[in-house]
Design a protein around this motif. Structure first.
Motif, PDB file in Angstrom:
ATOM      1  N   PRO A   1      39.445  -0.032  -5.145  1.00  0.00           N
ATOM      2  CA  PRO A   1      39.605   1.306  -5.708  1.00  0.00           C
ATOM      3  C   PRO A   1      39.868   2.328  -4.605  1.00  0.00           C
ATOM      4  O   PRO A   1      39.404   2.155  -3.465  1.00  0.00           O
ATOM      5  N   ASP A   2      40.607   3.397  -4.925  1.00  0.00           N
ATOM      6  CA  ASP A   2      40.879   4.408  -3.902  1.00  0.00           C
ATOM      7  C   ASP A   2      39.647   5.287  -3.684  1.00  0.00           C
ATOM      8  O   ASP A   2      38.633   5.157  -4.391  1.00  0.00           O
ATOM      9  N   GLU A   3      39.700   6.171  -2.704  1.00  0.00           N
ATOM     10  CA  GLU A   3      38.540   6.970  -2.308  1.00  0.00           C
ATOM     11  C   GLU A   3      38.025   7.840  -3.449  1.00  0.00           C
ATOM     12  O   GLU A   3      36.821   7.985  -3.635  1.00  0.00           O
ATOM     13  N   ASP A   4      38.935   8.446  -4.203  1.00  0.00           N
ATOM     14  CA  ASP A   4      38.509   9.309  -5.301  1.00  0.00           C
ATOM     15  C   ASP A   4      37.779   8.504  -6.376  1.00  0.00           C
ATOM     16  O   ASP A   4      36.754   8.946  -6.910  1.00  0.00           O
ATOM     17  N   ALA A   5      38.312   7.329  -6.699  1.00  0.00           N
ATOM     18  CA  ALA A   5      37.663   6.483  -7.707  1.00  0.00           C
ATOM     19  C   ALA A   5      36.298   6.025  -7.214  1.00  0.00           C
ATOM     20  O   ALA A   5      35.322   6.009  -7.983  1.00  0.00           O
ATOM     21  N   SER A   6      36.195   5.670  -5.937  1.00  0.00           N
ATOM     22  CA  SER A   6      34.906   5.241  -5.370  1.00  0.00           C
ATOM     23  C   SER A   6      33.889   6.369  -5.409  1.00  0.00           C
ATOM     24  O   SER A   6      32.720   6.153  -5.747  1.00  0.00           O
ATOM     25  N   ALA A   7      34.329   7.574  -5.080  1.00  0.00           N
ATOM     26  CA  ALA A   7      33.426   8.729  -5.104  1.00  0.00           C
ATOM     27  C   ALA A   7      32.945   9.007  -6.523  1.00  0.00           C
ATOM     28  O   ALA A   7      31.775   9.355  -6.741  1.00  0.00           O
ATOM     29  N   ASP A   8      33.827   8.829  -7.487  1.00  0.00           N
ATOM     30  CA  ASP A   8      33.455   9.056  -8.883  1.00  0.00           C
ATOM     31  C   ASP A   8      32.432   8.022  -9.357  1.00  0.00           C
ATOM     32  O   ASP A   8      31.467   8.358 -10.047  1.00  0.00           O
ATOM     33  N   LEU A   9      32.613   6.766  -8.945  1.00  0.00           N
ATOM     34  CA  LEU A   9      31.659   5.723  -9.325  1.00  0.00           C
ATOM     35  C   LEU A   9      30.301   5.954  -8.671  1.00  0.00           C
ATOM     36  O   LEU A   9      29.256   5.721  -9.293  1.00  0.00           O
ATOM     37  N   PHE A  10      30.298   6.425  -7.428  1.00  0.00           N
ATOM     38  CA  PHE A  10      29.046   6.732  -6.754  1.00  0.00           C
ATOM     39  C   PHE A  10      28.306   7.858  -7.481  1.00  0.00           C
ATOM     40  O   PHE A  10      27.101   7.768  -7.737  1.00  0.00           O
ATOM     41  N   ALA A  11      29.046   8.924  -7.822  1.00  0.00           N
ATOM     42  CA  ALA A  11      28.421  10.050  -8.520  1.00  0.00           C
ATOM     43  C   ALA A  11      27.881   9.618  -9.884  1.00  0.00           C
ATOM     44  O   ALA A  11      26.774  10.021 -10.277  1.00  0.00           O
ATOM     45  N   LEU A  12      28.633   8.804 -10.594  1.00  0.00           N
ATOM     46  CA  LEU A  12      28.184   8.300 -11.889  1.00  0.00           C
ATOM     47  C   LEU A  12      26.895   7.501 -11.740  1.00  0.00           C
ATOM     48  O   LEU A  12      25.970   7.618 -12.556  1.00  0.00           O
ATOM     49  N   THR A  13      26.822   6.700 -10.684  1.00  0.00           N
ATOM     50  CA  THR A  13      25.630   5.890 -10.439  1.00  0.00           C
ATOM     51  C   THR A  13      24.410   6.762 -10.241  1.00  0.00           C
ATOM     52  O   THR A  13      23.335   6.505 -10.815  1.00  0.00           O
ATOM     53  N   GLN A  14      24.547   7.810  -9.436  1.00  0.00           N
ATOM     54  CA  GLN A  14      23.409   8.699  -9.172  1.00  0.00           C
ATOM     55  C   GLN A  14      22.976   9.431 -10.447  1.00  0.00           C
ATOM     56  O   GLN A  14      21.771   9.533 -10.745  1.00  0.00           O
ATOM     57  N   GLU A  15      23.938   9.922 -11.190  1.00  0.00           N
ATOM     58  CA  GLU A  15      23.616  10.678 -12.407  1.00  0.00           C
ATOM     59  C   GLU A  15      22.946   9.787 -13.452  1.00  0.00           C
ATOM     60  O   GLU A  15      21.949  10.173 -14.079  1.00  0.00           O
ATOM     61  N   THR A  16      23.485   8.590 -13.630  1.00  0.00           N
ATOM     62  CA  THR A  16      22.981   7.697 -14.674  1.00  0.00           C
ATOM     63  C   THR A  16      21.568   7.215 -14.365  1.00  0.00           C
ATOM     64  O   THR A  16      20.697   7.206 -15.243  1.00  0.00           O
ATOM     65  N   THR A  17      21.337   6.805 -13.127  1.00  0.00           N
ATOM     66  CA  THR A  17      20.008   6.304 -12.773  1.00  0.00           C
ATOM     67  C   THR A  17      18.969   7.420 -12.799  1.00  0.00           C
ATOM     68  O   THR A  17      17.842   7.212 -13.247  1.00  0.00           O
ATOM     69  N   ALA A  18      19.335   8.605 -12.330  1.00  0.00           N
ATOM     70  CA  ALA A  18      18.390   9.726 -12.353  1.00  0.00           C
ATOM     71  C   ALA A  18      18.006  10.078 -13.785  1.00  0.00           C
ATOM     72  O   ALA A  18      16.830  10.312 -14.087  1.00  0.00           O
ATOM     73  N   SER A  19      18.991  10.085 -14.679  1.00  0.00           N
ATOM     74  CA  SER A  19      18.718  10.405 -16.080  1.00  0.00           C
ATOM     75  C   SER A  19      17.820   9.364 -16.735  1.00  0.00           C
ATOM     76  O   SER A  19      17.061   9.667 -17.658  1.00  0.00           O
ATOM     77  N   ALA A  20      17.874   8.127 -16.247  1.00  0.00           N
ATOM     78  CA  ALA A  20      17.076   7.038 -16.815  1.00  0.00           C
ATOM     79  C   ALA A  20      15.695   6.929 -16.184  1.00  0.00           C
ATOM     80  O   ALA A  20      14.934   6.013 -16.522  1.00  0.00           O
ATOM     81  N   GLY A  21      15.371   7.830 -15.254  1.00  0.00           N
ATOM     82  CA  GLY A  21      14.052   7.803 -14.623  1.00  0.00           C
ATOM     83  C   GLY A  21      13.921   6.810 -13.499  1.00  0.00           C
ATOM     84  O   GLY A  21      12.815   6.425 -13.110  1.00  0.00           O
ATOM     85  N   ILE A  22      15.064   6.374 -12.945  1.00  0.00           N
ATOM     86  CA  ILE A  22      15.050   5.425 -11.832  1.00  0.00           C
ATOM     87  C   ILE A  22      16.003   5.959 -10.748  1.00  0.00           C
ATOM     88  O   ILE A  22      17.017   5.368 -10.420  1.00  0.00           O
ATOM     89  N   PRO A  23      15.672   7.137 -10.187  1.00  0.00           N
ATOM     90  CA  PRO A  23      16.585   7.830  -9.273  1.00  0.00           C
ATOM     91  C   PRO A  23      16.718   7.139  -7.922  1.00  0.00           C
ATOM     92  O   PRO A  23      15.887   6.305  -7.536  1.00  0.00           O
ATOM     93  N   ALA A  24      17.758   7.505  -7.207  1.00  0.00           N
ATOM     94  CA  ALA A  24      17.959   6.988  -5.853  1.00  0.00           C
ATOM     95  C   ALA A  24      16.913   7.585  -4.924  1.00  0.00           C
ATOM     96  O   ALA A  24      16.708   8.797  -4.912  1.00  0.00           O
ATOM     97  N   TYR A  25      16.266   6.725  -4.140  1.00  0.00           N
ATOM     98  CA  TYR A  25      15.412   7.213  -3.057  1.00  0.00           C
ATOM     99  C   TYR A  25      16.060   6.902  -1.710  1.00  0.00           C
ATOM    100  O   TYR A  25      15.614   7.356  -0.667  1.00  0.00           O
ATOM    101  N   GLU A  26      17.135   6.109  -1.749  1.00  0.00           N
ATOM    102  CA  GLU A  26      17.975   5.783  -0.604  1.00  0.00           C
ATOM    103  C   GLU A  26      19.383   5.622  -1.158  1.00  0.00           C
ATOM    104  O   GLU A  26      19.555   5.428  -2.356  1.00  0.00           O
ATOM    105  N   ILE A  27      20.377   5.720  -0.333  1.00  0.00           N
ATOM    106  CA  ILE A  27      21.758   5.779  -0.808  1.00  0.00           C
ATOM    107  C   ILE A  27      22.088   4.705  -1.833  1.00  0.00           C
ATOM    108  O   ILE A  27      22.775   4.963  -2.827  1.00  0.00           O
ATOM    109  N   SER A  28      21.600   3.496  -1.645  1.00  0.00           N
ATOM    110  CA  SER A  28      21.941   2.396  -2.551  1.00  0.00           C
ATOM    111  C   SER A  28      20.758   1.847  -3.335  1.00  0.00           C
ATOM    112  O   SER A  28      20.919   0.880  -4.078  1.00  0.00           O
TER     113      SER A  28
END
Length: 407
Positions: A240-267
Motif C-alpha cells: 500500500p502507498d504511504e497515504d493508505a498506510s497512514a489511513d490504516l494506522f489511524a483507523l487502528t488507533q481509533e477502533t481500538t481506543a473506542s473498544a476500550g483497548i487503546p494503544a499504549y505503544e505504537i503497535s
C-alpha cells in the motif's frame, strides 16, 4: 542540568492506559530484572521475518535445556540481588520447546532471583505448533501469559505470509489459550498487499470481539534480506502507498481506543492494567538479561549480545560457559539514543526522571530545544516538566520526530 519550560502544551494524544506499576518508585524499579529467553527454531521460515530463527531437522532437547540454564547462570552472576519481575520466552517458536524445558528454566531463574509475587511469564506460541496438551503443560510449568501468532484472520493472507496454519486452526488454538491462561494476547499483521480500509476494519472488529486483554497489531514492513524484500525489489509484491498506510494506522488507533483497548505503544494495545510488563521494561529502558542464540541484553549500562547461529552458541556454551558474542559498556550517547528511541514509542512518552537515571543525562540536554519547540507548535509533540511525548498527530511520524529532536 537542563530543565523544561513550565506549562503544558496542548495535545490530542489519547490518555495513556494506567501503568501496571503506578506506585513503583525509580529505586524500586532499579531492584528488578526481566529475563528474555530466545528459542531460535521454527517449523518454517516466514518470508517477512528477519528475526534470528532457524529450521532444523532435529533438536537435542536435553542439550538445549542444559545450555540455556548455563547461559542463565552467567547472567545471574552479573546481576546479583535483583528481584525477577518477568520472563519472556520468544523466538523463533518457543511453543516448540517441551514444557519440561520451560519449567526447568523458570525454576532456575527463580533460584537465582526471587520472583515478585505478580511475576509475568509470557510464552509466544504459533497455532500450528501446539495443541491443548502442550498449552496445559506450559500453564503447569508456570507460564501465565500466552502470546499467539495468529497474524491474519484471512486464509489467503495467511498463505501470502507463509504461515503454516489456517484461520480455523488459529481460532481453535485461541479458544484453548483463553481456557488455559488468564492473560492472552495475539498478533495480527495489517497494511498487507491489497488490503483496504473496509477489509481491515472488518478483520480488526472480529479480532477485538474475541475479548483478549492485549493485541499486537503490526504494519507489514519489508525487511532487508527477507524473501519479501526480494519479491518487492522485483515488483512482485506491491505494498500500500504511504497515504493508505497512514489511513490504516489511524483507523487502528481509533477502533481500538473506542473498544476500550487503546494503544499504549505504537503497535501494542491493551485493556487497563493489561500491558505487557516485560515489554515495558524495554520501552522504559530498564535492565533485562537476554539468553539464547542472538539474544540482546541491557544490564547496568552494558550491552550484551549472544552468538546468533545455534551451533556457534552451543559451542560457546561448551567452551566458555556462556553464549556471549559481545559484552561492552554503552557510551552516554548510545544510552541517550536508545532511551529516546524506546521511550518515544510509548503513549506515556519519556519520563524525565527515569530518563536521567537510565541514560545518565537530563532529558532536556538530550534533545534540541529549538526543534522541540517547533514540533510542539506544530502539534506533533508535547513537552512539560514531567517529560516528552508524541501527540496523536506525531505518533505516525515518530522516526522523523526523533531525527529532528535528537542531539
Amino acid at each position: 542540568m537542563g530543565t523544561w519550560e513550565a506549562g503544558t502544551l496542548a495535545s490530542s494524544f489519547p490518555t495513556p492506559s494506567p501503568s501496571p506499576e503506578p506506585q513503583a518508585s525509580e529505586a524500586q524499579r532499579e531492584g528488578r530484572v526481566a529475563l528474555y529467553v530466545h528459542w531460535p527454531f521454527c517449523v518454517t521460515k516466514c518470508p517477512y521475518c528477519d528475526f534470528n530463527s532457524h529450521v532444523r531437522a532435529s533438536v537435542d532437547q536435553a542439550q538445549w535445556q542444559a545450555a540455556l540454564i548455563t547461559d542463565l547462570a552467567y547472567e545471574a552472576a552479573r546481576l546479583p540481588g535483583r528481584r525477577l519481575a518477568s520472563i519472556f520466552f520468544g523466538g523463533g517458536t518457543p511453543s516448540l520447546m517441551p514444557p519440561a524445558t520451560v519449567a526447568a528454566i523458570i525454576e532456575a531463574a527463580a533460584a537465582h532471583w526471587p520472583p515478585e509475587g505478580d511475576i509475568e511469564i509470557t510464552l509466544e506460541a504459533n497455532p500450528s505448533s501446539v495443541e491443548a496438551a502442550r498449552f496445559a503443560g506450559f500453564a503447569a510449568a508456570g507460564v501465565n501469559r500466552l502470546s499467539l501468532g495468529v497474524q491474519a484472520l484471512d486464509d489467503d493472507a495467511l498463505k501470502l505470509l507463509g504461515r503454516p496454519h489456517d484461520v480455523a486452526a488459529a481460532l481453535a488454538a485461541l479458544d484453548v489459550a483463553q481456557a488455559m491462561f488468564s492473560r492472552v494476547s495475539f498478533d495480527l499483521i495489517y497494511d498487507r498487499p491489497g488490503m483496504t480500509r473496509e477489509s481491515w476494519q472488518a478483520e480488526l472488529a472480529r479480532a477485538i470481539g474475541f475479548g483478549t486483554s492485549h493485541l499486537s497489531l503490526y504494519q507489514l514492513t519489508i525487511e532487508p534480506g527477507t524473501r519479501f524484500a526480494a519479491l518487492h525489489a522485483r515488483g512482485q509484491l506491491v505494498m500500500p502507498d504511504e497515504d493508505a498506510s497512514a489511513d490504516l494506522f489511524a483507523l487502528t488507533q481509533e477502533t481500538t481506543a473506542s473498544a476500550g483497548i487503546p494503544a499504549y505503544e505504537i503497535s501494542n494495545h491493551a485493556r487497563p492494567g493489561q500491558q505487557s510488563r516485560h515489554n515495558l521494561v524495554y520501552w522504559r529502558y530498564g535492565d533485562y538479561a537476554g539468553i539464547g542464540p542472538g539474544a540482546h541484553g541491557r544490564r547496568e549500562g552494558m550491552a550484551t549480545l549472544r552468538r546468533k547461529k545455534p551451533e556457534a552458541w552451543l559451542a560457546s556454551i561448551a567452551d566458555a560457559g556462556h553464549g556471549m558474542e559481545s559484552e561492552a559498556p554503552l557510551t552516554i550517547k548510545e544510552r541517550t539514543s536508545e532511551a529516546l528511541v524506546m521511550g518515544l514509542r510509548l503513549a506515556e512518552g519519556l519520563d524525565a526522571a527515569r530518563f536521567a537515571a537510565r541514560a545518565g543525562v537530563a532529558l532536556a540536554d538530550a534533545v534540541k530545544p529549538d526543534a522541540v519547540a517547533r514540533l510542539a507548535t506544530q502539534g506533533l509533540i508535547e513537552a512539560d516538566a514531567r517529560g516528552l511525548r508524541l501527540t496523536a498527530a506525531g505518533w505516525p511520524l515518530a522516526n522523523a520526530v526523533l531525527a529532528a529532536i535528537a542531539q
